[in-house]
Write a protein that holds these residues in place. Structure first.
Motif, PDB file in Angstrom:
ATOM      1  N   ALA A 137      57.873  34.228   5.575  1.00 19.18           N
ATOM      2  CA  ALA A 137      57.966  32.772   5.696  1.00 19.18           C
ATOM      3  C   ALA A 137      56.575  32.143   5.696  1.00 19.18           C
ATOM      4  N   GLU A 138      55.635  32.772   6.392  1.00 19.96           N
ATOM      5  CA  GLU A 138      54.262  32.262   6.413  1.00 19.96           C
ATOM      6  C   GLU A 138      53.638  32.326   5.023  1.00 19.96           C
ATOM      7  N   ARG A 139      53.959  33.389   4.289  1.00 18.73           N
ATOM      8  CA  ARG A 139      53.418  33.520   2.932  1.00 18.73           C
ATOM      9  C   ARG A 139      53.971  32.431   2.018  1.00 18.73           C
ATOM     10  N   VAL A 140      55.257  32.102   2.174  1.00 17.28           N
ATOM     11  CA  VAL A 140      55.853  31.021   1.391  1.00 17.28           C
ATOM     12  C   VAL A 140      55.151  29.702   1.707  1.00 17.28           C
ATOM     13  N   GLN A 141      54.869  29.452   2.986  1.00 17.35           N
ATOM     14  CA  GLN A 141      54.162  28.234   3.372  1.00 17.35           C
ATOM     15  C   GLN A 141      52.776  28.180   2.735  1.00 17.35           C
ATOM     16  N   GLN A 142      52.082  29.317   2.705  1.00 17.40           N
ATOM     17  CA  GLN A 142      50.757  29.366   2.088  1.00 17.40           C
ATOM     18  C   GLN A 142      50.830  29.036   0.603  1.00 17.40           C
ATOM     19  N   LEU A 143      51.843  29.588  -0.074  1.00 16.51           N
ATOM     20  CA  LEU A 143      51.994  29.322  -1.502  1.00 16.51           C
ATOM     21  C   LEU A 143      52.342  27.858  -1.757  1.00 16.51           C
ATOM     22  N   MET A 144      53.170  27.268  -0.890  1.00 21.40           N
ATOM     23  CA  MET A 144      53.503  25.849  -1.031  1.00 21.40           C
ATOM     24  C   MET A 144      52.259  24.987  -0.849  1.00 21.40           C
ATOM     25  N   SER A 145      51.425  25.349   0.122  1.00 18.39           N
ATOM     26  CA  SER A 145      50.177  24.617   0.341  1.00 18.39           C
ATOM     27  C   SER A 145      49.250  24.758  -0.858  1.00 18.39           C
ATOM     28  N   GLN A 146      49.234  25.950  -1.455  1.00 14.85           N
ATOM     29  CA  GLN A 146      48.394  26.178  -2.629  1.00 14.85           C
ATOM     30  C   GLN A 146      48.866  25.333  -3.813  1.00 14.85           C
ATOM     31  N   VAL A 147      50.181  25.256  -3.999  1.00 12.09           N
ATOM     32  CA  VAL A 147      50.731  24.425  -5.072  1.00 12.09           C
ATOM     33  C   VAL A 147      50.363  22.960  -4.843  1.00 12.09           C
TER      34      VAL A 147
END
Length: 230
Positions: A137-147
């Motif tokens: 879940a934290e990794r998904v949040q990081q990817l969303m922030s990157q996008v």
């Protein structure tokens, strides 16, 4: 190094990682016993996007990058990982193939937990399963922030955020492998654009660029650029 020493080395590494914080010593020893240790030279491909996933990787030494590459050869760095980090969780748990390519930035040593063994452990240990779910879940949040950064923020704003996030005090120390070309790839831009952004920040008295580090001269202004320039 003897097999018993390698086994203990793997167990010590795994014990230091949040993924395995809820796993008892006996199970941790069994996981370590099934892990495979591999060493790589600099600029070597560890995983290739689209190939069958071999498992979960734990970094013991060195730094690596996870990337996507366009048909034109332009590279976007998704993540940089170092000692104690885990990568390829999505490939190991949710996909039969590797979701990205992973390349070493310097000589590196990793331990590989085979996919079949990891899935069995998740069924047997709910504590481990919850830790993995949280990490994903934290990794998904990081990817969303990157996008969000790539879509809505200028290169100068992304650069300001990178410096602030990775600085120690008022100094951003660059790793040996962290060339300006690598920085550009991490920021989703090209070298010329990055150099212009660095020159602008330096000309405004916000940073000072040295060979292996960037000094923050005006942290408040740098934070304003990182947070408000969208």
């Amino acid at each position: 190094m003897s097999d018993s020493d390698m086994h203990q080395e793997a167990a010590d590494l795994l014990a230091s990682i949040p993924y395995f914080a809820q796993v008892d010593a006996q199970t941790l020893s069994a996981i370590a016993g099934s892990a495979t240790r591999r060493s790589y030279t600099a600029d070597q491909v560890v995983l290739l996007e689209g190939e069958p996933s071999s498992g979960l990787f734990v970094v013991q030494e060195g730094w690596l990058k996870s990337v996507k590459t366009s048909p034109e050869g332009r590279e976007q760095v998704l993540r940089v990982v170092g000692p104690g980090d885990v990568f390829n969780a999505i490939g190991a748990l949710a996909s039969p193939t590797n979701p990205g390519t992973v390349i070493t930035l310097e000589p590196a040593t990793v331990w590989i937990l085979q996919r079949e063994n990891l899935l069995r452990l998740l069924e047997e240990h709910t504590g481990l399963a919850w830790m993995v779910i949280q990490a994903l879940a934290e990794r998904v949040q990081q990817l969303m922030s990157q996008v969000e950064d790539l879509s809505l923020r200028s290169v100068e704003a992304r650069l300001a955020r990178l410096i602030l996030e990775e600085a120690t005090g008022e100094s951003f120390i660059r790793q040996r492998w962290d060339t300006q070309a690598e920085m550009a790839a991490r920021l989703g831009t090209v070298l010329d654009v990055l150099n212009r952004a660095l020159r602008r920040l330096a000309a405004d008295g916000i940073i000072k660029v040295e060979r292996h580090r960037i000094l923050i001269l005006d942290q408040e202004q740098l934070a304003a650029i990182a947070d408000l320039d969208t």
